[in-house]
Design an enzyme around this catalytic site. Structure first.
Site, PDB file in Angstrom:
ATOM      1  N   HIS A 192      24.545 -19.389  -1.641  1.00 44.66           N
ATOM      2  CA  HIS A 192      25.629 -20.180  -2.229  1.00 44.66           C
ATOM      3  C   HIS A 192      25.130 -21.487  -2.845  1.00 44.66           C
ATOM      4  O   HIS A 192      25.820 -22.085  -3.681  1.00 44.66           O
ATOM      5  CB  HIS A 192      26.689 -20.497  -1.173  1.00 44.66           C
ATOM      6  CG  HIS A 192      27.787 -19.491  -1.100  1.00 44.66           C
ATOM      7  ND1 HIS A 192      28.519 -19.107  -2.196  1.00 44.66           N
ATOM      8  CD2 HIS A 192      28.305 -18.809  -0.036  1.00 44.66           C
ATOM      9  CE1 HIS A 192      29.437 -18.220  -1.826  1.00 44.66           C
ATOM     10  NE2 HIS A 192      29.323 -18.016  -0.527  1.00 44.66           N
ATOM     11  N   HIS A 241      23.251 -15.794   3.334  1.00 47.47           N
ATOM     12  CA  HIS A 241      24.391 -15.808   2.401  1.00 47.47           C
ATOM     13  C   HIS A 241      24.743 -17.242   2.020  1.00 47.47           C
ATOM     14  O   HIS A 241      24.997 -17.536   0.836  1.00 47.47           O
ATOM     15  CB  HIS A 241      25.595 -15.119   3.047  1.00 47.47           C
ATOM     16  CG  HIS A 241      26.783 -15.001   2.140  1.00 47.47           C
ATOM     17  ND1 HIS A 241      26.921 -14.000   1.202  1.00 47.47           N
ATOM     18  CD2 HIS A 241      27.886 -15.785   2.000  1.00 47.47           C
ATOM     19  CE1 HIS A 241      28.056 -14.162   0.539  1.00 47.47           C
ATOM     20  NE2 HIS A 241      28.659 -15.242   1.009  1.00 47.47           N
ATOM     21  N   GLU A 242      24.741 -18.147   3.007  1.00 46.01           N
ATOM     22  CA  GLU A 242      25.064 -19.547   2.704  1.00 46.01           C
ATOM     23  C   GLU A 242      23.953 -20.199   1.893  1.00 46.01           C
ATOM     24  O   GLU A 242      24.219 -21.053   1.035  1.00 46.01           O
ATOM     25  CB  GLU A 242      25.322 -20.323   4.001  1.00 46.01           C
ATOM     26  CG  GLU A 242      26.357 -19.712   4.942  1.00 46.01           C
ATOM     27  CD  GLU A 242      27.626 -19.255   4.245  1.00 46.01           C
ATOM     28  OE1 GLU A 242      28.128 -19.970   3.355  1.00 46.01           O
ATOM     29  OE2 GLU A 242      28.125 -18.169   4.583  1.00 46.01           O
ATOM     30  N   VAL A 244      33.248 -17.733  10.098  1.00 42.83           N
ATOM     31  CA  VAL A 244      31.889 -17.584  10.604  1.00 42.83           C
ATOM     32  C   VAL A 244      30.987 -18.681  10.061  1.00 42.83           C
ATOM     33  O   VAL A 244      30.230 -19.309  10.813  1.00 42.83           O
ATOM     34  CB  VAL A 244      31.315 -16.201  10.241  1.00 42.83           C
ATOM     35  CG1 VAL A 244      29.856 -16.086  10.688  1.00 42.83           C
ATOM     36  CG2 VAL A 244      32.146 -15.100  10.895  1.00 42.83           C
ATOM     37  N   ALA A 245      31.044 -18.939   8.761  1.00 37.64           N
ATOM     38  CA  ALA A 245      30.143 -19.918   8.155  1.00 37.64           C
ATOM     39  C   ALA A 245      30.766 -20.473   6.888  1.00 37.64           C
ATOM     40  O   ALA A 245      31.626 -19.847   6.276  1.00 37.64           O
ATOM     41  CB  ALA A 245      28.783 -19.278   7.849  1.00 37.64           C
ATOM     42  N   MET A 246      30.303 -21.672   6.510  1.00 38.93           N
ATOM     43  CA  MET A 246      30.801 -22.324   5.302  1.00 38.93           C
ATOM     44  C   MET A 246      29.653 -23.033   4.616  1.00 38.93           C
ATOM     45  O   MET A 246      28.899 -23.781   5.250  1.00 38.93           O
ATOM     46  CB  MET A 246      31.914 -23.323   5.651  1.00 38.93           C
ATOM     47  CG  MET A 246      32.512 -24.023   4.451  1.00 38.93           C
ATOM     48  SD  MET A 246      33.315 -22.855   3.316  1.00 38.93           S
ATOM     49  CE  MET A 246      33.212 -23.761   1.777  1.00 38.93           C
ATOM     50  N   GLU A 247      29.530 -22.822   3.299  1.00 39.36           N
ATOM     51  CA  GLU A 247      28.360 -23.231   2.533  1.00 39.36           C
ATOM     52  C   GLU A 247      28.399 -24.677   2.082  1.00 39.36           C
ATOM     53  O   GLU A 247      27.944 -25.004   0.969  1.00 39.36           O
ATOM     54  CB  GLU A 247      28.225 -22.327   1.299  1.00 39.36           C
ATOM     55  CG  GLU A 247      29.312 -22.473   0.239  1.00 39.36           C
ATOM     56  CD  GLU A 247      30.522 -21.583   0.450  1.00 39.36           C
ATOM     57  OE1 GLU A 247      31.303 -21.395  -0.500  1.00 39.36           O
ATOM     58  OE2 GLU A 247      30.690 -21.065   1.575  1.00 39.36           O
ATOM     59  N   ASN A 248      28.892 -25.603   2.869  1.00 40.91           N
ATOM     60  CA  ASN A 248      28.940 -26.999   2.450  1.00 40.91           C
ATOM     61  C   ASN A 248      27.550 -27.462   2.011  1.00 40.91           C
ATOM     62  O   ASN A 248      26.578 -27.278   2.740  1.00 40.91           O
ATOM     63  CB  ASN A 248      29.455 -27.865   3.602  1.00 40.91           C
ATOM     64  CG  ASN A 248      30.815 -27.414   4.085  1.00 40.91           C
ATOM     65  OD1 ASN A 248      31.746 -27.261   3.300  1.00 40.91           O
ATOM     66  ND2 ASN A 248      30.936 -27.169   5.382  1.00 40.91           N
ATOM     67  N   GLU A 308      31.387 -15.385  -4.588  1.00 41.38           N
ATOM     68  CA  GLU A 308      31.053 -14.519  -3.455  1.00 41.38           C
ATOM     69  C   GLU A 308      30.279 -13.267  -3.869  1.00 41.38           C
ATOM     70  O   GLU A 308      29.361 -12.845  -3.162  1.00 41.38           O
ATOM     71  CB  GLU A 308      32.326 -14.132  -2.700  1.00 41.38           C
ATOM     72  CG  GLU A 308      33.063 -15.305  -2.072  1.00 41.38           C
ATOM     73  CD  GLU A 308      32.223 -16.077  -1.070  1.00 41.38           C
ATOM     74  OE1 GLU A 308      31.155 -15.589  -0.646  1.00 41.38           O
ATOM     75  OE2 GLU A 308      32.629 -17.209  -0.722  1.00 41.38           O
TER      76      GLU A 308
END
Length: 580
Positions: A212, A208-209, A181-185, A231
């Site tokens: 992070h 949420h990201e 769904v998503a990635m916190e790059n 997490e």
């Protein structure tokens, strides 16, 4: 360091695959996701993105692919005219005459947070330090959904946990082939475009990201065996931010929804499952991503929440987390670092030996299997959760005619998405339901739910499939014909292939497979292959399609199932959290 990221092969040479590349001049292998134009929303230009979590960037560039090692990086990328390139970097320069992008990340990051995306992407500012990037046809929607609010979330996070240290916070929306769904790059959150239609899920996933940026990116778990350090803390911070911006009731509703899913996963796995530990053992040869599950997020969150309750004041705990980030930013930590810092910050708690309280020992939190040792008080969300419980009880009461009449008087069109999703999840847990109940549910809700977002529709359609309710099967077909992402296709195919609808699943798949990414196509082929039984005789075509060695043996097909579960197991992808 400078890593040239120039591909030696065009996207077409890689057949749109993220698997092992066979082109003789192509050195990019696995987790470099090449998409032909047909797999994008605009159908105009090829698209490429990387997904490094957990240990995939070793196939992107030479690196120490462990979260224990952090470094700064520079990159040079050459791209054709008209292709926008972005990376998770604090600075970038484009030299137009050369068609070359120069990227620099000034803060140390682990290898898995180095990310690249390129394609037909256009920007729009949504705040003083944020913009969204998306394909032109999606940009107006993305802008309208997020304009102004991202800055509110960043400001709330800064009030809680200290200055945002990454400069810009931009978001890029990726095609539905994005495997999570998503990635916190850092500096550039990746998020799947499919989530745009589900407003509340979009809000939670982006917040949420954002969280992070402090927990996971700045302070990182040193080992994949303790992913909860990123997490669990990010989930706690996310809920503090949502409480500040949307109130406690909404936060409690979202938490109840997630904890409900955690207990569902617990029932499926059993309370002695080793993956339910916070300090899970990573066996040699196991992909750490296979250990990511709701325990990483929600059991980790419950432990962090428990720590906050020990100090008696959420604001004091916020102060501790701010100090923790300041002490350990740009480094990697283990659980003992967090717990030692906690007891040092609250010496009165150390004197009380709170780490050794019977039944709630810190060591037991970390190493015991099973559900959380304590869960948060969600009574502040009762105004939103109580109607859900009441409606579910009505539909399980007798006589059905009277219960259905009472239930139909409740207008769920005015409910929040998380309320409706929680209600449907409860019905899914009880499936298969009596046929007269399913018929009444369809009469009452089917048309209404059909007009709602995909997070709602997929849950209703899973109820349809798990109850073999043929009158609404055309809605399942229409949904699968319109969806190209894992999160909205795999759960339905899994359910179709564990029931009496295998032939229907095959029929829909052969009509839609051309629009699916090869990795997703292989995963569905594997599900169909394992689901074929005596009632469905594979044709020569199905034998060829479903019997390929690559479909069965590709070790890096994105695996979101737990342990060694097969795709057709009862643990559906809906039962795990697929956000990073």
């Amino acid at each position: 360091m400078c890593w040239p990221l120039v591909s030696r092969a065009p996207p077409s040479a890689c057949c749109g695959s993220a698997g092992p590349l066979q082109h003789k001049d192509c050195f990019l292998v696995r987790q470099i996701w090449w998409l032909d134009p047909e797999l994008t929303y605009g159908n105009a230009k090829p698209f490429v993105f990387t997904q490094g979590h957990s240990v995939c960037n070793r196939s992107f560039f030479p690196c120490f692919d462990t979260p224990a090692v952090k470094c700064t990086y520079s990159a040079v990328v050459k791209a054709p005219l008209g292709v926008q390139v972005l990376m998770s970097a604090t600075r970038s320069v484009y030299v137009e005459e050369d068609g070359v992008y120069h990227f620099h990340m000034d803060h140390p990051v682990p290898a898995y947070l180095v990310a690249l995306v390129a394609g037909d992407l256009k920007p729009a500012d949504i705040g003083p330090r944020s913009r969204v990037w998306a394909e032109p046809c999606l940009l107006p929607t993305a802008t309208s959904k997020l304009s102004g609010v991202v800055e509110q979330w960043l400001s709330a996070a800064e009030r809680l946990y200290g200055p945002y240290m990454w400069g810009r916070y931009d978001i890029v929306f990726l095609p539905p082939s994005f495997p999570i769904v998503a990635m916190e790059n850092p500096c550039l959150t990746f998020i799947i475009s499919s989530i745009l239609e589900s407003d509340e899920f979009l809000v939670i996933d982006v917040i949420h990201e954002v969280a992070h940026s402090w927990f996971g990116n700045a302070v990182t778990n040193a080992t994949w065996e303790e992913m909860w350090l990123s997490e669990g803390l990010a989930t706690y911070a996310q809920r503090r931010i949502t409480t500040e911006t949307y109130g406690a009731a909404f936060t409690c509703l979202e938490t109840a929804f997630r904890l409900d899913a955690l207990h569902r996963q617990m029932r499926l796995l059993g309370e002695d499952s080793p993956v339910s530990k916070l300090q899970v053992k990573l066996e040699p040869g196991v992909n750490p991503s296979h250990l990511m599950n709701l325990f990483t997020y929600e059991k980790g969150y419950c432990f962090v929440y428990y720590l906050s309750q020990l100090c008696g004041d959420p604001q004091r705990f916020d102060d501790f987390l701010r100090a923790y980030v300041e002490k350990y930013k740009f480094t990697s930590v283990v659980a003992q670092d967090l717990l030692d810092s906690f007891l040092s910050f609250f010496p009165e708690l150390k004197e009380q030996s709170v780490d050794c309280r019977a039944g709630l020992e810190f060591e037991r939190w970390l190493n015991a299997t099973g559900p959380p040792l304590a869960e948060p008080d969600l009574s502040q969300g009762s105004s939103l959760t109580r109607p859900v419980e009441a409606l579910f009880q009505l539909w399980t009461a007798e006589p059905l005619e009277q219960a259905a009449a009472s239930a139909s008087a409740i207008d769920i069109s005015k409910w929040r998405t998380f309320q409706t999703a929680l209600f449907l999840d409860r019905l899914l847990d009880g499936s298969p339901l009596p046929q007269d109940v399913v018929m009444s549910l369809s009469k009452c809700y089917s048309s209404l739910l059909d007009s709602m977002n995909a997070e709602i529709r997929i849950r209703w359609l899973q109820i349809v499939v798990r109850n073999d309710y043929y009158p609404d099967l055309h809605r399942v077909r229409r949904f699968l014909e319109s969806q190209m992402s894992r999160m909205y296709t795999i759960p339905l195919y899994e359910d179709l292939c564990t029931g009496a609808l295998k032939s229907f699943a095959l029929e829909v798949f052969y009509q839609t497979q051309g629009r699916l990414h090869p990795n997703l196509r292989r995963t569905i082929q594997q599900i169909l292959s394992q689901g074929l039984g005596p009632s469905v005789e594979p044709t020569a075509e199905t034998s060829t399609e479903l019997g390929s060695a690559e479909a069965d043996t590709n070790p890096d097909s994105p695996a979101l199932l737990l342990g060694d579960e097969a795709p057709s197991s009862t643990i559906s992808l809906r039962d795990v959290n697929v956000s990073a």
